[in-house]
Design an enzyme around this catalytic site. Structure first.
Site, PDB file in Angstrom:
ATOM      1  N   LYS A 115       0.856  -1.192   0.000  1.00 32.16           N
ATOM      2  CA  LYS A 115       0.000   0.000   0.000  1.00 32.16           C
ATOM      3  C   LYS A 115       0.890   1.240   0.000  1.00 32.16           C
ATOM      4  O   LYS A 115       1.907   1.292   0.713  1.00 32.16           O
ATOM      5  CB  LYS A 115      -0.886   0.001   1.252  1.00 32.16           C
ATOM      6  CG  LYS A 115      -1.627   1.320   1.502  1.00 32.16           C
ATOM      7  CD  LYS A 115      -2.622   1.642   0.404  1.00 32.16           C
ATOM      8  CE  LYS A 115      -3.257   3.017   0.599  1.00 32.16           C
ATOM      9  NZ  LYS A 115      -4.155   3.387  -0.514  1.00 32.16           N
ATOM     10  N   CYS A 149      -2.210   9.896  -6.507  1.00 33.06           N
ATOM     11  CA  CYS A 149      -3.280   9.655  -5.552  1.00 33.06           C
ATOM     12  C   CYS A 149      -4.297  10.786  -5.676  1.00 33.06           C
ATOM     13  O   CYS A 149      -3.966  11.958  -5.465  1.00 33.06           O
ATOM     14  CB  CYS A 149      -2.778   9.584  -4.119  1.00 33.06           C
ATOM     15  SG  CYS A 149      -4.144   9.304  -2.955  1.00 33.06           S
TER      16      CYS A 149
HETATM   17  O1  LIG Z   1      -7.383   6.786  -1.628  1.00 32.85           O
HETATM   18  C1  LIG Z   1      -6.308   6.136  -1.741  1.00 32.85           C
HETATM   19  O2  LIG Z   1      -5.630   5.721  -0.784  1.00 32.85           O
HETATM   20  C2  LIG Z   1      -5.882   5.887  -3.148  1.00 32.85           C
HETATM   21  N1  LIG Z   1      -6.868   5.504  -4.015  1.00 32.85           N
HETATM   22  C3  LIG Z   1      -6.603   5.331  -5.355  1.00 32.85           C
HETATM   23  O3  LIG Z   1      -7.497   4.967  -6.144  1.00 32.85           O
HETATM   24  N2  LIG Z   1      -5.352   5.538  -5.823  1.00 32.85           N
HETATM   25  C4  LIG Z   1      -4.330   5.924  -5.005  1.00 32.85           C
HETATM   26  O4  LIG Z   1      -3.189   6.102  -5.485  1.00 32.85           O
HETATM   27  C5  LIG Z   1      -4.613   6.094  -3.608  1.00 32.85           C
HETATM   28  I1  LIG Z   1      -3.053   6.624  -2.326  1.00 32.85           I
END
Ligand SMILES: O=C(O)c1[nH]c(=O)[nH]c(=O)c1I
Length: 309
Positions: free
Chosen positions: A44, A128
């Site tokens: 993650k 993100c």
């Molecule tokens: O909301 C998130 O944690 C997230 N959700 C996404 O769909 N892509 C991302 O790179 C991330 I960092």
């Protein structure tokens, strides 16, 4: 029928693994991917300090995919650093997703990971879409160039980037021109979710997720054409880099299509969240079946060989 592949000099017995964010926040989840038929695993996205992320509900499955605004929930980089320090790299490649809230945070975390002197593969998340108040680097070309210049100067080891989807040819060209400046930037993961979509429930007349008035990253079947376009366009524009495909993979057919468009490996998010780690066994079997039907012995027989008219 050989479905193995390599990212840099690291061999993967299958070209399919998880997308960052799915089945990879906890070490128990990372171990589940490692013990599955996935060819690799990615953690993650991490930040300097642990984060709870956005209020729930923050993920929802939809008829054709998913919407999420997780908000970068993670245990902080030290948790993943510890996993990377003790990882058995003879098994399958380990990618580490880094998504610092500032360039300084990214540099601090990347330095800590490279000082491990382990063959981990950093994937710097430029895309993100769900941290309120944090515009994503991938859509600001000057900021992205500045960040990559600093990261490239600080990194002795090869790294990759997780990219947002682009939609305009001039954006593909500007982004590729930036990436081609950096020799140790060795792979591009295309695509992250399509940012800030909105899914509505007709009966309740309500959004599905709590953050951001219901806006969130879109994944799943919805994004396959955009994912393939990004994979194939960067495959053509960045011949010295490997492309890792992500977006819209639910069956062996989409794995085949991503590789046909130039992908060296592929990641699965939405479908993995919905189906679990048995997905990898199914996708590998379905890919082999397609290759056998077409008479292909290995992925190189068709990688990047998309025909145009
Ligand atoms: O909301 C998130 O944690 C997230 N959700 C996404 O769909 N892509 C991302 O790179 C991330 I960092």
């Amino acid at each position: 029928t050989d479905i193995s592949t390599h990212i840099l000099d690291q061999r993967m017995r299958s070209p399919v693994y998880n997308a960052s964010g799915v089945m990879c926040r906890e070490t128990t989840e990372l171990e589940a991917v490692r013990h599955s038929d996935a060819g690799a695993l990615v953690s993650k996205s991490c930040t300097l300090e642990a984060r709870d992320g956005n209020p729930e509900p923050r993920y929802a499955a939809t008829p054709f995919g998913s919407i999420n605004s997780m908000g970068l929930p993670n245990h902080g980089y030290r948790y993943y650093l510890d996993y990377a320090a003790h990882y058995d790299y003879t098994d399958k490649p380990l990618f580490i997703s880094i998504s610092g809230l500032s360039l300084a945070d990214n540099l601090h975390m990347l330095d800590a990971f490279q000082r491990l002197k382990r063959p981990l593969l950093p994937e710097v998340n430029l895309s993100c879409p769900n941290v309120p108040g944090k515009p994503q680097l991938g859509y600001s070309f000057d900021d992205m160039a500045t960040a990559l210049t600093a990261i490239h100067a600080a990194m002795d080891i090869p790294f990759g980037v997780k990219l947002p989807p682009y939609f305009d040819i001039s954006h593909f060209e500007m982004a590729a021109e930036i990436f081609n400046r950096f020799e140790r930037l060795k792979f591009l993961t295309c695509i992250n979710s399509i940012g800030n979509g909105l899914v509505v429930d007709t009966d309740s007349e309500t959004v599905l997720i709590k953050p951001k008035n219901g806006l969130g990253g879109i994944g799943g079947d919805y994004v396959l054409p955009t994912a393939l376009a990004n994979v194939n366009t960067f495959y053509r524009l960045c011949p010295d880099k490997q492309i890792i495909g992500c977006g819209g993979i639910g069956a062996g057919e989409q794995v085949f299509q991503h590789i046909l468009c130039g992908a060296s490996a592929v990641q699965v998010g939405t479908r993995l969240w919905e189906e679990g780690a048995g997905l990898f066994t199914r996708l590998n079997q379905e890919l082999v079946a397609i290759m056998q039907r077409k008479g292909y012995q290995c992925l190189a027989d068709f990688r990047g060989k998309l025909c145009t008219l």
